[in-house]
Design a protein around this motif. Sequence first.
Motif, mmCIF file in Angstrom:
data_model
loop_
_atom_site.group_PDB
_atom_site.id
_atom_site.type_symbol
_atom_site.label_atom_id
_atom_site.label_comp_id
_atom_site.label_asym_id
_atom_site.label_seq_id
_atom_site.Cartn_x
_atom_site.Cartn_y
_atom_site.Cartn_z
ATOM 1 N N ARG A 20 0.879 -1.121 -0.090
ATOM 2 C CA ARG A 20 -0.014 -0.043 0.127
ATOM 3 C C ARG A 20 0.616 1.126 0.029
ATOM 4 N N TRP A 60 -4.554 -0.859 -9.465
ATOM 5 C CA TRP A 60 -4.543 -1.655 -7.910
ATOM 6 C C TRP A 60 -5.137 -3.088 -8.109
ATOM 7 N N GLU A 61 -6.130 -3.029 -8.795
ATOM 8 C CA GLU A 61 -7.043 -4.326 -8.864
ATOM 9 C C GLU A 61 -6.577 -5.169 -10.125
ATOM 10 N N PHE A 71 -6.339 4.598 -11.138
ATOM 11 C CA PHE A 71 -5.643 3.993 -10.072
ATOM 12 C C PHE A 71 -6.156 2.915 -9.535
ATOM 13 N N ILE A 72 -7.561 2.793 -9.532
ATOM 14 C CA ILE A 72 -8.574 1.346 -9.034
ATOM 15 C C ILE A 72 -8.158 0.351 -9.906
ATOM 16 N N ASN A 131 -10.503 6.346 -11.355
ATOM 17 C CA ASN A 131 -10.773 4.855 -11.848
ATOM 18 C C ASN A 131 -9.550 4.263 -12.286
ATOM 19 N N PHE A 153 1.866 1.904 -3.398
ATOM 20 C CA PHE A 153 0.629 2.487 -4.077
ATOM 21 C C PHE A 153 0.370 4.052 -3.901
#
Lengths: 389, 184
Positions: free
Chosen positions: B17, B57-58, B53-54, B51, B20
């Motif tokens: 994290r 990450w995902e 960045f999401i 979105n 990130f």
Amino acid sequence: MTELNQNIDFEIIWKKIHNQTSEEEETLLKQWLSENNAHRKYFDSALHYYTNGSQFANSPAELKKALRNIHRKAGIFSPARNTRIIAITSIAASILFLIYFQFLNLEINPENLGVEQQVQSIVPGSNKAVLILADGTEHDLTSDGNTFTDADGTEIKNTGNSLEYSSKNALSTEIKYNTLKIPRGGEYFLILSDSTKVWLNSETTLRFPVQFAADVRSVELTGEAYFEVKKNTKVPFIVTSGNQNIKILGTQFNVSSYPENQNIYTTLVEGNVEVSMSNNPQINLTLKPNEQSILNSSNNQIQKRIVDINQYVAWKDGRFVFREQPLEEIMGTLSKWYDVQVVFSNERDKKLMFTGNLERYANFGDILAKIEKTNEVSFVIENNTITIN
Amino acid sequence: MKVEDKILVGEIRNRNRKVFEALFYEYYPHLTRYAEGFLFDKHACEDIVQNLFIHFWEKTNQIDIQLSLKSYFYQSVKNRCLNHLRDINVQDKHKILYLEALLNEDDSSGWVDLEIIKKVQDAIAQLPPQMGELFKQKYMFGRKIQDIAVINQISENTVKTQIRRAKEKMRKILIDSSSLKFFF
């Protein structure tokens, strides 16, 4: 179903905002605006932007809110209270450091040193250079320190590992050139008459004026050198190598332009430089720190990329840093410094990738042993030739 | 891909994290302004960059980063903005929006596209010399306003004013029908 909406070119929106639309464009715009609310909204936003500028202040509070939003949507639990902002470069650097630390710590097991005995006569490079004065006389600088005086009275001080120019006279009208040649297995440090510092690597030639002209400071390089250019915004410093010119106002950078490579690499450490092609100055680009330009002389193109500068300038500070480099390149670098010939017995080995951080003044055997330790290749040494199996 | 970027992506795959967040702070402020040059709408820009960045990450395992993380982020934002524009029937034939995005981003980090740099250089040549020089120092060399003021021995306010005027003029030059040819 309504009919399909018409596309509008942004040029028309821009012209409307700046009162430059033709009647025909007005009609198109009106039609487009009436089609749907999203169109209207986009036009209003554009008008607002061109009138009032950006809406982003990116305050710490705003950023925090955005990050919370992302956390929530991505299902990342809120971070520990004391999370601080860590520069990503330092994270990467510390992880890299761990990797190298492990590499450096490879124990050298004496039983593995098959090559050790045979390489005792192969020594690392040292301070070696030949200076060619304007009148053509050659001086071997390897021996003890001494001081020359060039024809125009410029004093040239040689300490045995460096050469320093200091001009006492006012600028002379005629420009005289000296050439410094560094052989294989050599390196030298030079201070030019404007106090610019130059570190010269093995198999390198630099041609430079004993005293610079009043309007431009210009030198020619073949091979590899690191420059720390004395700042003088009025008199640009230009480094020419092959088909490349680098224009500098005051900065630190490395140039690698060995004729056997079809690429010229210019790596910027500090300040900024402009790289251009001497036969086509229209093709040029500007480098920022950590950027490297690559001029390919076979297709006449310049590109740039971001690099880890350490890999390209470590030689000046007495280290070899290799990061995922093919063995062929690594051996090419080593062979210049240790003045040996390298033969690959198969093509596959040339492409093997290695990473490491090595002492430049180390015994050649230690370096080969570290590479052998990976069990990927083995070396056979005969006289000054290394064969890789 | 650069070694550093490989390590960073590896850390994201390991669900680090802190890495990130460091990437967020490094890129988010620039990317939102970059998006703003295409969309002009604050909320739409925030949505697009958040979105991304999401997604980053995902779907870290599915992301194929060719050049560098930086070019991945900028290219992704650009693509998402162009998709948004397509949905509202806006075209950018002359790359006016792309240039606006680069100018607005303010750090010149996005200036990795040699083609656009060449076009901008041609336009700079048409600015008054001092104005062009200041613009170049800011956007081509990435210098800070403060440093530009010192180097050129003028006040920071003068630099700001000159650069704002240079931007205005740049836009006019680039939109001017004669120089639009550069953009085809």
